[in-house]
Write an enzyme that holds these catalytic residues in place. Structure first.
Site, PDB file in Angstrom:
ATOM      1  N   ALA A   1     -28.453 -44.385  24.390  1.00  0.00           N
ATOM      2  CA  ALA A   1     -29.530 -45.430  24.259  1.00  0.00           C
ATOM      3  C   ALA A   1     -30.611 -45.018  25.068  1.00  0.00           C
ATOM      4  O   ALA A   1     -31.741 -45.830  24.964  1.00  0.00           O
ATOM      5  CB  ALA A   1     -29.028 -46.724  24.673  1.00  0.00           C
TER       6      ALA A   1
ATOM      7  N   GLY B   1     -33.890 -52.283  25.554  1.00  0.00           N
ATOM      8  CA  GLY B   1     -34.548 -50.927  26.088  1.00  0.00           C
ATOM      9  C   GLY B   1     -33.675 -50.477  27.105  1.00  0.00           C
ATOM     10  O   GLY B   1     -32.812 -51.102  27.465  1.00  0.00           O
ATOM     11  N   THR B   2     -33.777 -49.482  27.546  1.00  0.00           N
ATOM     12  CA  THR B   2     -32.640 -49.036  28.483  1.00  0.00           C
ATOM     13  C   THR B   2     -33.160 -48.516  29.889  1.00  0.00           C
ATOM     14  O   THR B   2     -33.189 -49.395  30.962  1.00  0.00           O
ATOM     15  CB  THR B   2     -32.029 -47.777  27.558  1.00  0.00           C
ATOM     16  OG1 THR B   2     -33.024 -46.858  27.039  1.00  0.00           O
ATOM     17  CG2 THR B   2     -31.184 -48.439  26.637  1.00  0.00           C
ATOM     18  N   THR B   3     -33.069 -47.155  30.280  1.00  0.00           N
ATOM     19  CA  THR B   3     -33.302 -46.909  31.625  1.00  0.00           C
ATOM     20  C   THR B   3     -34.454 -46.859  32.431  1.00  0.00           C
ATOM     21  O   THR B   3     -35.497 -46.400  31.744  1.00  0.00           O
ATOM     22  CB  THR B   3     -32.550 -45.307  31.647  1.00  0.00           C
ATOM     23  OG1 THR B   3     -31.294 -45.126  30.952  1.00  0.00           O
ATOM     24  CG2 THR B   3     -32.264 -45.075  33.148  1.00  0.00           C
TER      25      THR B   3
ATOM     26  N   LYS C   1     -41.914 -49.676  28.976  1.00  0.00           N
ATOM     27  CA  LYS C   1     -40.949 -50.497  29.706  1.00  0.00           C
ATOM     28  C   LYS C   1     -41.243 -50.681  31.245  1.00  0.00           C
ATOM     29  O   LYS C   1     -40.616 -51.330  32.029  1.00  0.00           O
ATOM     30  CB  LYS C   1     -39.466 -50.051  29.729  1.00  0.00           C
ATOM     31  CG  LYS C   1     -39.065 -50.326  28.250  1.00  0.00           C
ATOM     32  CD  LYS C   1     -37.567 -49.910  28.043  1.00  0.00           C
ATOM     33  CE  LYS C   1     -37.699 -48.321  27.668  1.00  0.00           C
ATOM     34  NZ  LYS C   1     -36.194 -47.727  27.391  1.00  0.00           N
TER      35      LYS C   1
END
Lengths: 279, 258
Positions: free
Chosen positions: A232, A53-55, A86
């Site tokens: 991403a 997962g990213t930001t 997330k």
């Protein structure tokens, strides 16, 4: 055999009393590692090639704190999921967002949610915001072995501090590193692969006097900037109706901004950017 | 080495039962009843910190009378069992029936195997989506488990309180009316010459499992919210205020004569 040993002894098969371990431990994680260690996050072998997962961004405002996360999970050069979530409410007054290995991170968040609720039920009172942050850093430290194998989980924690002397400064943000280091952040912060760009955007957009609507727009716009430059991180997807998860922690508790309220915000940002193609 | 006296199994069990029953009757009572929005718990408890009623899980709560350290032990074990179940399966898989069974087995084992039985009586309650789905389980010191459809009274002069509740209880009462019935029942014993007592808000521990709340249905009703719900004639101060630090077990706190 001593009767006290039989009644309260750890590991002694004796109905439900085998769960009544030594007094003093209100931690579900400690209990779980004694009672069912196989249920702890990442206790088995994990393949190194797992979705990431990213930001995540968080920003304080006068009424509390807001946290937002994009919806993309990647596995190598592929998009593993378009609508992953997330950002979560860890309890009534705190939020946790996660960047890193998605499966492990979601498991850690689930355990963390039970941990806070467990403490509250056993002790009859909530942990302080500082205590909650410390608890999370211990759990991240517990994952250090996996982090060294490339399965790092880096959370961002934010919450409304019920003990704060001034409601305007009750929204607090904590960042962590994989070794469990815990750092209080001023005003705003971002973690994950697109965090560099998100933080740059926040630096220009965030103002201390922002209201709820204003701060929501600021975090959504900073995620837009992160998605713009980081492959991403997923941008808002108006075609499919997938918008960032935006959550608030205020004196009234935690809440999620519904998608139908986010849609006009996103369309407004898109129109704004279309008018300034260089931005 | 001296030979132990022979005591028949009946005699041992009778002695233990009597011991446990005496201990339980020494404490003050707890009333658990269904009302229109769920389950209401009313405990006579001078302490605002040492609770007799507690949240176990989303839809499940716990009430107990007897020895504080023993039921506290069981309460913590129940929370751990419920959280472990919810964590390894799903939150909806945690049920009062499973928890009540676990308690029953434990209490039964302790009663038969140990020198001293637990001097406790427990209630495990679960609120359902509708009144018909509400469940109350009563668990005795010897592991007996009884499913009570409407209300139950534990501890103190439970028998006479049960009679009082049986006369006054109506299904589907609103919260205020249900609380009035429970408080009137609790106050009906222990007064001088058999007269009713007055129970102020400070002597009561009140909580509900309210089916209309969010995921976690348990809520304590304290302070002004409780005072506003109590019938008007319960406002006057108690004739003999109990010390604030009286533990719920209240062995020698001047509680009503047995």
């Amino acid at each position: 055999m001593l009767s006290s040993e039989r009644a309260g002894g750890r590991g002694v098969e004796h109905g439900i009393l085998r769960y009544a371990t030594s007094p003093g431990s209100s931690s579900f994680t400690e209990f779980l590692s004694a009672a069912a260690p196989d249920l702890l996050p990442g206790s088995g072998p994990v393949p190194a090639f797992a979705p990431h997962g990213t930001t995540i961004v968080a920003a304080a405002f006068a009424g509390g704190v807001v946290m937002a996360g994009d919806r993309r999970a990647t596995a190598g050069n592929l998009i593993a999921q378009r609508d992953i979530e997330k950002v979560f409410a860890s309890d009534d007054y705190s939020l946790v967002g996660i960047a890193g290995t998605a499966g492990l991170a979601i498991e850690i968040v689930r355990l963390y949610q039970v941990e806070l609720e467990h403490y509250e039920k056993i002790e009859g009172t909530q942990l302080t915001l500082e205590g909650k942050a410390n608890r999370l850093s211990t759990m991240i430290r517990g994952n250090l072995g996996q982090a060294l194998q490339g399965l790092a989980v880096v959370p961002l924690f934010a919450g409304f501090d019920l003990d704060a002397p001034d409601i305007a400064r009750a929204g607090k943000i904590y960042s962590f590193d994989v070794t469990g280091g815990r750092y209080p952040e001023q005003h705003y912060h971002s973690v994950g692969s697109g965090s560099l760009f998100a933080r740059g955007a926040l630096k220009k957009l965030w103002r201390p006097e922002l209201d709820t609507a204003g701060v929501v727009r600021v975090v959504v716009e900073s995620l837009y900037d992160a998605a713009d430059d980081d492959s991403a991180t997923g941008g808002p997807d108006v075609t499919r109706g997938i918008y960032p998860v935006v959550m608030l922690a205020t004196a009234a508790g935690t809440s999620r901004i519904p998608d139908d309220e986010l849609e006009p915000v996103v369309r407004d940002i898109l129109a704004d950017r279309a008018a300034r193609p260089g931005a | 080495m001296s030979m132990p006296f022979y005591a028949s199994a009946e005699q041992i069990m009778r002695d233990r039962s009597e011991y446990a029953r005496k201990g339980i009757a020494r404490g003050r009572s707890v009333v658990v009843m269904t009302y229109t929005d769920g389950v209401l718990f009313v405990a006579e408890n001078a302490s605002s910190a040492l609770h007799k009623v507690s949240e176990i899980y989303d839809r499940i709560a716990f009430a107990a009378v007897g020895k504080y350290n023993e039921f506290e032990n069981l309460r913590v074990a129940g929370i751990r069992l419920a959280d472990l179940r919810g964590y390894s399966y799903d939150r909806r898989d945690v049920t009062a029936r499973a928890l009540a069974n676990a308690y029953a087995q434990t209490l039964g084992t302790i009663f038969t195997e140990q020198q001293k039985p637990y001097e406790v009586e427990l209630c495990v309650a679960e609120v359902g989506a509708e009144t018909a789905d509400d469940q109350l389980y009563r668990l005795s010191y010897d592991g007996t488990i009884v499913d009570e459809p409407e209300f139950l009274v534990m501890g103190g002069q439970a028998e006479s309180l049960t009679g009082e509740m049986g006369r006054e209880f109506r299904a589907g009462l609103a919260l205020g009316a249900a609380l009035a019935v429970a408080v009137a029942a609790l106050a009906s014993v222990g007064g001088t010459n058999g007269a009713a007592r007055s129970l102020p808000a400070s002597q009561l521990e009140v909580a509900v499992l309210d089916r209309n709340r969010g995921p976690r249905k348990f809520k304590r009703i304290t302070g002004l919210a409780l005072a506003a719900l109590l019938p008007a004639d319960h406002g006057e101060p108690p004739s003999e205020p109990a010390p604030a630090d009286t533990p719920p077990h209240d062995e020698d706190d001047g509680s009503p004569p047995r």
